[in-house]
Design a protein around this motif. Structure first.
Motif, short mmCIF file in Angstrom:
data_model
loop_
_atom_site.label_atom_id
_atom_site.label_comp_id
_atom_site.label_asym_id
_atom_site.label_seq_id
_atom_site.Cartn_x
_atom_site.Cartn_y
_atom_site.Cartn_z
N GLY A 39 0.83 -1.19 0.00
CA GLY A 39 0.00 0.00 0.00
C GLY A 39 0.87 1.25 0.00
O GLY A 39 1.89 1.30 0.68
N ILE A 40 0.45 2.25 -0.78
CA ILE A 40 1.20 3.50 -0.87
C ILE A 40 0.33 4.65 -0.38
O ILE A 40 -0.74 4.91 -0.92
N LEU A 41 0.78 5.33 0.66
CA LEU A 41 0.07 6.46 1.24
C LEU A 41 0.30 7.70 0.39
O LEU A 41 1.44 8.04 0.07
N ALA A 42 -0.77 8.39 0.00
CA ALA A 42 -0.65 9.60 -0.81
C ALA A 42 -0.47 10.80 0.10
O ALA A 42 -1.34 11.10 0.92
N SER A 43 0.64 11.52 -0.05
CA SER A 43 0.93 12.61 0.88
C SER A 43 0.74 14.00 0.29
O SER A 43 0.78 14.99 1.02
N ALA A 44 0.57 14.11 -1.03
CA ALA A 44 0.54 15.43 -1.66
C ALA A 44 -0.60 16.30 -1.16
O ALA A 44 -0.50 17.53 -1.17
N THR A 45 -1.69 15.69 -0.74
CA THR A 45 -2.84 16.45 -0.24
C THR A 45 -2.84 16.55 1.29
O THR A 45 -3.84 16.95 1.88
N MET A 46 -1.73 16.18 1.92
CA MET A 46 -1.60 16.27 3.37
C MET A 46 -0.59 17.33 3.75
O MET A 46 0.37 17.57 3.02
N THR A 47 -0.78 17.95 4.90
CA THR A 47 0.27 18.78 5.47
C THR A 47 1.35 17.86 6.04
O THR A 47 1.15 16.63 6.16
N VAL A 48 2.49 18.42 6.40
CA VAL A 48 3.57 17.62 6.99
C VAL A 48 3.09 16.95 8.28
O VAL A 48 3.35 15.77 8.52
N GLU A 49 2.35 17.69 9.10
CA GLU A 49 1.84 17.13 10.35
C GLU A 49 0.83 16.02 10.09
O GLU A 49 0.82 14.99 10.78
N GLN A 50 -0.03 16.22 9.10
CA GLN A 50 -1.00 15.18 8.76
C GLN A 50 -0.31 13.93 8.23
O GLN A 50 -0.75 12.81 8.51
N LEU A 51 0.77 14.12 7.50
CA LEU A 51 1.50 12.96 6.98
C LEU A 51 2.07 12.14 8.12
O LEU A 51 1.96 10.91 8.13
N ARG A 52 2.70 12.80 9.09
CA ARG A 52 3.27 12.05 10.21
C ARG A 52 2.17 11.28 10.95
O ARG A 52 2.35 10.10 11.30
N ALA A 53 1.03 11.93 11.17
CA ALA A 53 -0.08 11.27 11.85
C ALA A 53 -0.60 10.09 11.03
O ALA A 53 -0.93 9.03 11.58
N ALA A 54 -0.68 10.26 9.71
CA ALA A 54 -1.17 9.19 8.85
C ALA A 54 -0.22 8.00 8.86
O ALA A 54 -0.67 6.84 8.90
N VAL A 55 1.07 8.26 8.81
CA VAL A 55 2.06 7.18 8.86
C VAL A 55 1.92 6.40 10.16
O VAL A 55 1.93 5.16 10.17
N ARG A 56 1.77 7.11 11.25
CA ARG A 56 1.65 6.43 12.55
C ARG A 56 0.35 5.65 12.65
O ARG A 56 0.31 4.57 13.27
N GLU A 57 -0.70 6.15 12.02
CA GLU A 57 -1.97 5.41 12.03
C GLU A 57 -1.84 4.11 11.24
O GLU A 57 -2.33 3.06 11.67
N VAL A 58 -1.19 4.17 10.08
CA VAL A 58 -0.98 2.94 9.30
C VAL A 58 -0.18 1.94 10.13
O VAL A 58 -0.52 0.75 10.19
N LYS A 59 0.87 2.41 10.79
CA LYS A 59 1.70 1.52 11.60
C LYS A 59 0.91 0.90 12.74
O LYS A 59 1.19 -0.24 13.15
N SER A 60 -0.09 1.62 13.24
CA SER A 60 -0.91 1.08 14.33
C SER A 60 -1.90 0.03 13.81
O SER A 60 -2.41 -0.78 14.59
N ARG A 61 -2.17 0.06 12.51
CA ARG A 61 -3.15 -0.85 11.92
C ARG A 61 -2.52 -2.10 11.30
O ARG A 61 -3.21 -3.10 11.09
N THR A 62 -1.22 -2.05 10.99
CA THR A 62 -0.59 -3.19 10.33
C THR A 62 0.90 -3.24 10.65
O THR A 62 1.55 -2.20 10.74
N PRO A 63 1.47 -4.45 10.78
CA PRO A 63 2.91 -4.58 10.94
C PRO A 63 3.61 -4.74 9.59
O PRO A 63 4.84 -4.81 9.53
N ALA A 64 2.83 -4.79 8.52
CA ALA A 64 3.39 -5.08 7.19
C ALA A 64 4.03 -3.84 6.58
O ALA A 64 3.72 -2.70 6.94
N PRO A 65 4.93 -4.04 5.62
CA PRO A 65 5.57 -2.90 4.94
C PRO A 65 4.56 -2.07 4.14
O PRO A 65 3.57 -2.61 3.63
N PHE A 66 4.82 -0.77 4.03
CA PHE A 66 4.01 0.11 3.19
C PHE A 66 4.89 1.24 2.71
O PHE A 66 6.07 1.33 3.07
N GLY A 67 4.34 2.11 1.88
CA GLY A 67 5.13 3.20 1.34
C GLY A 67 4.41 4.52 1.43
O GLY A 67 3.23 4.60 1.78
N VAL A 68 5.13 5.59 1.09
CA VAL A 68 4.58 6.94 1.03
C VAL A 68 4.95 7.54 -0.32
O VAL A 68 6.10 7.45 -0.75
#
Length: 358
Positions: A39-68
């Motif tokens: 899975g690839i997280l789309a960051s262009a429509t996020m602020t820097v702070e939103q991106l960090r929060a989104a990355v941490r949310e993905v990590k809380s939902r799965t131990p599997a690899p993902f991208g940004v």
């Protein structure tokens, strides 16, 4: 199924869910990762702070690899790269070619770098700069696209570079995966197919519009942001095609103001990003201004559920998709279909079978 892609990024299946703005958020990305794909997280429509929060949310939902996915020409690209490194994200993908220095910084931190390309020469350039793999999208793909079909572009790139190549544009089932592997790809990437899943955050009414579309209902226009953009043909798109240049620029100014509020960016920052975009894509200032249309018109449909006020980026495969499986169901079905196709080919053309027609 092991391929150079699965071994490179550590996923179970050679399937990538692309970074679609407003769509590829933590919910879709984590569902894709848990299904064994990338899975690839789309960051262009996020602020820097939103991106960090989104990355941490993905990590809380799965131990599997993902991208940004990042915009290499964004003024805060290095801040976003630092988040990827600090948070231990496995993959960094780019819509535009990142600089040689940015690739080196990511690779030194153990991040896999996978730029998206639309031409052989672009693939050769990023490969020479140290990219770990490339994602090559043919003209069938959604969003910004080129004119060369995947079946022509893909083998060109495979023959030109010595790194794994991921094929995008026109893929939605196991047959396509097998075809891409036969061309020499290490896997496939899909946007529209993952957009049309039950895990996608796109409103149900908008998904219904996609499911009702035929292949002929998907068109390419330059009237949204000045660049070729594949999307569903709607009354709004037809109106954009009829509108004059001044009306288009006035609409872009309004959308730039709206995006400034949503993104939290100031006018000076938007101007700097616009200047970087202008040089990165060799655009006119009119095209740079029109680019403000894209995020807000996509948001109207993909977030607000108002397709009459926005646009719906779409690959041609929307015309042949008719269901909304979960990501787990989709990936399992795709891999089952791929295995059945390969078994059928071995049975039909395996050792001792002779050439077709014998």
């Amino acid at each position: 199924m092991k391929t150079p892609l699965t071994e490179l990024v550590g996923v179970r299946h050679p399937v990538v869910q692309t970074g679609m703005g407003w769509v590829a958020g933590p919910r879709l990305v984590s569902a894709t990762a848990n299904a064994g794909a990338l899975g690839i997280l789309a960051s262009a429509t996020m602020t820097v702070e939103q991106l960090r929060a989104a990355v941490r949310e993905v990590k809380s939902r799965t131990p599997a690899p993902f991208g940004v996915n990042l915009r290499a020409d964004a003024g805060d690209a290095r801040d976003r790269v630092r988040i990827i490194i600090d948070e231990g994200v496995r993959v960094a993908s780019f819509a535009l070619a990142p600089s040689k220095e940015l690739i080196a910084e990511l690779k030194d931190a153990g991040v896999v770098v996978i730029p998206s390309v639309g031409a052989r020469r672009h693939a050769e350039k990023v490969a020479a700069w140290g990219a770990d793999a490339v994602l090559v999208q043919g003209g069938e793909g959604g969003g910004h696209t080129g004119e060369v079909a995947t079946t022509v572009l893909l083998p060109q790139v495979v023959d030109a570079v010595g790194i794994p190549v991921v094929a995008a544009g026109g893929f939605y089932d196991g047959r396509g995966l097998v075809a891409a592997l036969a061309y020499g790809a290490a896997g496939v990437a899909m946007g529209t197919r993952f957009l049309l899943t039950s895990d996608s955050p796109v409103p149900d009414a908008v998904k219904a519009r996609y499911l009702a579309a035929s292949v002929k209902d998907v068109t390419v226009t330059t009237r949204v942001d000045g660049l070729p953009h594949r999307m569903l043909r709607t009354e709004l798109v037809a109106g954009l095609e009829r509108s004059g240049r001044l009306a288009s620029l006035a609409r872009a100014v309004r959308h730039a103001a709206a995006f400034r509020k949503v993104s939290g960016l100031g006018w000076a920052r938007l101007a700097r990003d616009g200047l970087a975009m202008k040089h990165g894509k060799d655009l006119t200032w009119s095209q740079v201004l029109l680019a403000a249309n894209t995020p807000m018109m996509l948001r109207s449909a993909m977030v607000d559920g108002r397709p009459e006020l926005g646009v719906m980026a779409s690959g041609q495969v929307a015309g042949v998709i008719d269901d909304l499986p979960s990501c787990a169901e989709l990936v399992a079905r795709l891999m089952r279909e791929a295995a059945e196709v390969m078994d059928g080919l071995r049975g039909r053309y395996g050792p001792g079978s002779g050439p077709p027609g014998d």
